[in-house]
Design a protein around this motif. Structure first.
Motif, short mmCIF file in Angstrom:
data_model
loop_
_atom_site.label_atom_id
_atom_site.label_comp_id
_atom_site.label_asym_id
_atom_site.label_seq_id
_atom_site.Cartn_x
_atom_site.Cartn_y
_atom_site.Cartn_z
N VAL A 1 16.88 2.21 -7.10
CA VAL A 1 17.58 2.80 -5.95
C VAL A 1 17.19 2.08 -4.66
CG1 VAL A 1 17.81 4.89 -4.53
CG2 VAL A 1 17.96 5.05 -7.03
N VAL A 2 15.90 1.84 -4.48
CA VAL A 2 15.44 1.13 -3.28
C VAL A 2 16.06 -0.27 -3.23
CG1 VAL A 2 13.41 0.08 -2.18
CG2 VAL A 2 13.31 2.43 -3.01
N MET A 3 16.08 -0.96 -4.35
CA MET A 3 16.65 -2.32 -4.36
C MET A 3 18.15 -2.30 -4.07
SD MET A 3 14.08 -4.20 -4.59
CE MET A 3 14.92 -5.76 -4.70
N VAL A 4 18.86 -1.30 -4.55
CA VAL A 4 20.29 -1.18 -4.23
C VAL A 4 20.48 -1.01 -2.73
CG1 VAL A 4 22.32 0.33 -4.48
CG2 VAL A 4 21.02 -0.36 -6.50
N ALA B 1 0.83 -1.21 0.00
CA ALA B 1 0.00 0.00 0.00
C ALA B 1 0.87 1.26 0.00
CB ALA B 1 -0.93 0.00 1.21
N LEU B 2 1.89 1.27 0.81
CA LEU B 2 2.78 2.43 0.87
C LEU B 2 3.53 2.61 -0.44
CD1 LEU B 2 3.76 4.69 2.74
CD2 LEU B 2 5.53 3.14 3.56
N GLY B 3 4.02 1.51 -1.00
CA GLY B 3 4.73 1.58 -2.28
C GLY B 3 3.85 2.10 -3.40
N LEU B 4 2.63 1.58 -3.49
CA LEU B 4 1.70 2.06 -4.53
C LEU B 4 1.38 3.54 -4.35
CD1 LEU B 4 -0.78 -0.94 -4.83
CD2 LEU B 4 0.84 -0.15 -6.56
N THR B 5 1.19 3.95 -3.11
CA THR B 5 0.88 5.35 -2.85
C THR B 5 2.04 6.26 -3.21
OG1 THR B 5 -0.63 4.72 -1.06
CG2 THR B 5 0.18 6.99 -1.06
N LEU C 1 4.84 5.58 -5.06
CA LEU C 1 5.24 5.50 -6.46
C LEU C 1 4.17 6.07 -7.38
CD1 LEU C 1 6.98 2.01 -6.46
CD2 LEU C 1 8.07 4.27 -6.52
N GLY C 2 2.91 5.85 -7.04
CA GLY C 2 1.82 6.44 -7.83
C GLY C 2 1.85 7.96 -7.77
N SER C 3 2.12 8.48 -6.59
CA SER C 3 2.22 9.94 -6.44
C SER C 3 3.41 10.49 -7.21
CB SER C 3 2.34 10.33 -4.96
OG SER C 3 1.17 9.94 -4.26
N ASN D 1 9.71 5.65 -16.31
CA ASN D 1 11.16 5.60 -16.19
C ASN D 1 11.63 6.07 -14.82
OD1 ASN D 1 11.51 6.79 -19.59
ND2 ASN D 1 11.44 4.68 -18.91
N VAL D 2 11.05 7.15 -14.34
CA VAL D 2 11.43 7.69 -13.02
C VAL D 2 11.04 6.71 -11.91
CG1 VAL D 2 11.02 9.55 -11.36
CG2 VAL D 2 11.42 10.09 -13.77
N ILE D 3 9.86 6.13 -12.02
CA ILE D 3 9.44 5.14 -11.03
C ILE D 3 10.39 3.94 -11.05
CG2 ILE D 3 7.64 3.44 -10.49
CD1 ILE D 3 5.60 5.61 -11.37
#
Length: 181
Positions: A165-168, A100-104, A106-108, A157-159
């Motif tokens: 970056v998060v995975m790194v 839920a946090l990721g969708l919110t 990244l969607g934003s 692309n930005v998402i």
């Protein structure tokens, strides 16, 4: 394709875990997932972008689909027997909250990038990509259609880059704690 990828991955993860150490499998699958995000970050606006987006989604889904059961097993196995249910509930809650946090977030982020790159503030396209596509098709406006697709691809692309970056960071933390091999 994502559902097929998830089904295959959820069966492959435990099989791999019988042959390799759990941290190795989890790290490998997080790298597969990162490969999907790299594809998102590199998507072109042209027609190859569509199959590349599908491939990126399959890789990301495959990676988490294979790693998730192993991560859940690890959480539950490390909980004291009398707290295994609470451990499972906490792991599931963390998963749902993360989604839920990721969708919110990244969607934003995607919405902000889309609107800033579109540069057509007084059109229905500024509201959403759906409105932009509908308006462009209804009007036969090829220029608007191109601008909407470009802005949407830029946001994708930005998402993708943000996810890489998060995975790194995740992989670096796993390595620092000795959980990655």
């Amino acid at each position: 394709p994502q559902i097929v990828s998830m089904i295959a991955a959820s069966n492959l993860g435990p099989w791999l875990n019988r042959r390799f150490a759990q941290p190795t499998v989890v790290t490998s699958m997080l790298l597969v997932m990162s490969g999907g995000f790299i594809l998102y970050a590199l998507l072109p606006t042209t027609w190859p972008g569509r199959p590349l987006a599908a491939l990126g989604a399959c890789l990301a889904t495959f990676g988490i689909g294979a790693a998730f059961p192993l991560l859940m097993d690890r959480v539950i196995s490390n909980a004291p027997p009398e707290r295994a249910g609470a451990g499972a509930a906490m792991a599931q809650l963390s998963n749902e909250l993360g989604i839920a946090l990721g969708l919110t977030l990244l969607g934003s982020l995607g919405t902000v990038v889309y609107r800033s790159r579109l540069d057509r503030p007084d059109t229905p396209a500024a509201v959403s990509i759906v409105e932009g596509l509908n308006t462009a098709v209804a009007r036969g406006d090829v220029g608007l259609l191109h601008d909407v697709r470009s802005a949407f691809t830029d946001s994708y692309n930005v998402i993708g880059l943000a996810c890489v970056v998060v995975m790194v960071v995740v992989l670096a933390l796993l390595r620092r704690t000795g959980q990655a091999r």
